[in-house]
Design a protein around this motif. Structure first.
Motif, PDB file in Angstrom:
ATOM      1  N   UNK A 175      43.010  38.145  52.929  1.00  0.00           N
ATOM      2  CA  UNK A 175      43.820  38.645  53.230  1.00  0.00           C
ATOM      3  C   UNK A 175      45.193  37.907  52.118  1.00  0.00           C
ATOM      4  N   UNK A 176      45.076  36.592  51.609  1.00  0.00           N
ATOM      5  CA  UNK A 176      45.690  36.598  50.565  1.00  0.00           C
ATOM      6  C   UNK A 176      45.791  36.863  49.521  1.00  0.00           C
ATOM      7  N   UNK A 177      44.243  37.295  48.872  1.00  0.00           N
ATOM      8  CA  UNK A 177      44.288  38.214  48.147  1.00  0.00           C
ATOM      9  C   UNK A 177      44.135  39.874  48.105  1.00  0.00           C
ATOM     10  N   UNK A 178      44.774  39.944  48.942  1.00  0.00           N
ATOM     11  CA  UNK A 178      44.681  41.953  49.361  1.00  0.00           C
ATOM     12  C   UNK A 178      45.639  42.728  48.479  1.00  0.00           C
ATOM     13  N   UNK A 179      46.472  41.529  48.777  1.00  0.00           N
ATOM     14  CA  UNK A 179      47.743  42.664  47.847  1.00  0.00           C
ATOM     15  C   UNK A 179      49.381  42.720  48.782  1.00  0.00           C
ATOM     16  N   UNK A 180      48.758  42.428  49.912  1.00  0.00           N
ATOM     17  CA  UNK A 180      49.677  42.356  50.771  1.00  0.00           C
ATOM     18  C   UNK A 180      51.521  41.746  50.675  1.00  0.00           C
ATOM     19  N   UNK A 181      51.069  40.226  50.061  1.00  0.00           N
ATOM     20  CA  UNK A 181      51.806  38.867  49.524  1.00  0.00           C
ATOM     21  C   UNK A 181      51.853  39.680  48.092  1.00  0.00           C
ATOM     22  N   UNK A 182      53.044  40.263  47.800  1.00  0.00           N
ATOM     23  CA  UNK A 182      53.107  40.502  46.439  1.00  0.00           C
ATOM     24  C   UNK A 182      53.420  38.975  45.770  1.00  0.00           C
ATOM     25  N   UNK A 183      52.650  38.850  44.748  1.00  0.00           N
ATOM     26  CA  UNK A 183      53.058  37.860  43.074  1.00  0.00           C
ATOM     27  C   UNK A 183      51.683  36.181  43.866  1.00  0.00           C
ATOM     28  N   UNK A 184      50.818  36.641  44.647  1.00  0.00           N
ATOM     29  CA  UNK A 184      50.137  35.464  45.030  1.00  0.00           C
ATOM     30  C   UNK A 184      48.381  35.753  43.759  1.00  0.00           C
ATOM     31  N   UNK A 185      48.664  35.043  43.194  1.00  0.00           N
ATOM     32  CA  UNK A 185      47.450  34.960  42.477  1.00  0.00           C
ATOM     33  C   UNK A 185      46.222  35.909  43.014  1.00  0.00           C
ATOM     34  N   UNK A 186      45.010  36.801  41.949  1.00  0.00           N
ATOM     35  CA  UNK A 186      43.728  36.807  42.707  1.00  0.00           C
ATOM     36  C   UNK A 186      42.775  36.255  42.876  1.00  0.00           C
ATOM     37  N   UNK A 187      43.540  34.957  41.678  1.00  0.00           N
ATOM     38  CA  UNK A 187      41.923  33.905  41.967  1.00  0.00           C
ATOM     39  C   UNK A 187      42.962  32.641  42.131  1.00  0.00           C
ATOM     40  N   UNK A 188      43.802  32.792  43.146  1.00  0.00           N
ATOM     41  CA  UNK A 188      44.281  31.142  44.138  1.00  0.00           C
ATOM     42  C   UNK A 188      42.524  30.410  44.300  1.00  0.00           C
ATOM     43  N   UNK A 189      41.816  30.912  44.929  1.00  0.00           N
ATOM     44  CA  UNK A 189      40.519  30.249  45.852  1.00  0.00           C
ATOM     45  C   UNK A 189      40.041  29.603  44.500  1.00  0.00           C
ATOM     46  N   UNK A 190      39.769  29.486  43.558  1.00  0.00           N
ATOM     47  CA  UNK A 190      38.791  29.270  42.455  1.00  0.00           C
ATOM     48  C   UNK A 190      39.506  27.569  42.397  1.00  0.00           C
ATOM     49  N   UNK A 191      40.754  27.066  42.767  1.00  0.00           N
ATOM     50  CA  UNK A 191      39.812  25.314  42.634  1.00  0.00           C
ATOM     51  C   UNK A 191      38.814  25.264  43.902  1.00  0.00           C
ATOM     52  N   UNK A 192      38.799  25.555  45.234  1.00  0.00           N
ATOM     53  CA  UNK A 192      38.921  25.307  46.271  1.00  0.00           C
ATOM     54  C   UNK A 192      37.859  25.929  46.488  1.00  0.00           C
ATOM     55  N   UNK A 193      36.198  24.801  45.699  1.00  0.00           N
ATOM     56  CA  UNK A 193      35.368  25.030  45.986  1.00  0.00           C
ATOM     57  C   UNK A 193      34.153  25.727  47.626  1.00  0.00           C
ATOM     58  N   UNK A 194      34.697  24.806  48.601  1.00  0.00           N
ATOM     59  CA  UNK A 194      34.544  25.157  50.013  1.00  0.00           C
ATOM     60  C   UNK A 194      34.886  25.882  50.762  1.00  0.00           C
ATOM     61  N   UNK A 195      35.643  26.443  50.277  1.00  0.00           N
ATOM     62  CA  UNK A 195      36.875  27.888  51.269  1.00  0.00           C
ATOM     63  C   UNK A 195      35.718  29.231  50.265  1.00  0.00           C
ATOM     64  N   UNK A 196      36.022  28.942  49.205  1.00  0.00           N
ATOM     65  CA  UNK A 196      35.297  29.499  48.373  1.00  0.00           C
ATOM     66  C   UNK A 196      33.599  30.275  49.063  1.00  0.00           C
ATOM     67  N   UNK A 197      33.060  28.926  49.684  1.00  0.00           N
ATOM     68  CA  UNK A 197      31.217  28.934  49.994  1.00  0.00           C
ATOM     69  C   UNK A 197      31.521  29.597  51.699  1.00  0.00           C
TER      70      UNK A 197
END
Length: 165
Positions: free
Chosen positions: A112-134
């Motif tokens: 949801x944070x990547x959905x565009x609802x929150x303008x300004x949050x980079x789409x790749x914000x999860x890149x550093x968080x490997x466990x969250x990505x998993x």
């Protein structure tokens, strides 16, 4: 239920987690400590959301987007919280070794944070968080989840795009 109105997202998730099973396990852990850990991680993610709340008061769009971007940059409040959550998160599941409400909550909220609802949050914000990505990838790989989101009309509901990528 008893026919009464049910509200509050986290309460609903816990309720349904107690009555819905995945495999042989309820989605809300029956073990008290594991249930605590699932609730704790969901509440930690709520701390991330609360860091975004003040940005809704910012009237200037560029300023609002810059403030949100800063929250998710290294050293920003949301980044710091996600970094800590990622450290305590499991490799495949948020807590334990089976699917729980925490996995479903993380999947929803992080995408949801990547959905565009929150303008300004980079789409790749999860890149550093490997466990969250998993965790997100694990839930996204569930055939029933894939099937649900595959039915979404992304032209009519573009906010679902991160859920089907």
């Amino acid at each position: 239920a008893d026919g009464s109105e049910m509200t509050q997202a986290k309460a609903l998730v816990r309720y349904f987690g107690k009555i819905v099973s995945w495999g042989s396990e309820k989605l809300y852990p029956t073990d008290a400590l594991l249930a605590f850990k699932a609730d704790e991680m969901i509440d930690a993610m709520e701390d991330v959301r609360m860091k975004l709340v003040p940005t809704f008061k910012i009237e200037d769009q560029a300023e609002k987007e810059a403030a949100r971007k800063a929250l998710f940059e290294s050293g920003g409040d949301c980044y710091t919280l996600l970094e800590k959550i990622d450290r305590f998160c499991g490799e495949k599941h948020v807590v334990g070794d089976a699917l729980t409400i925490a996995d479903l909550w993380f999947h929803f909220f992080l995408l949801f944070l990547r959905s565009g609802f929150f303008d300004g949050i980079p789409a790749d914000y999860m890149k550093p968080f490997t466990k969250l990505q998993a965790v997100v990838a694990n839930v996204s790989s569930i055939p029933e989840v894939k099937e649900y989101y595959a039915k979404k009309d992304l032209k009519a509901e573009p906010m679902y795009t991160p859920f089907v990528e």
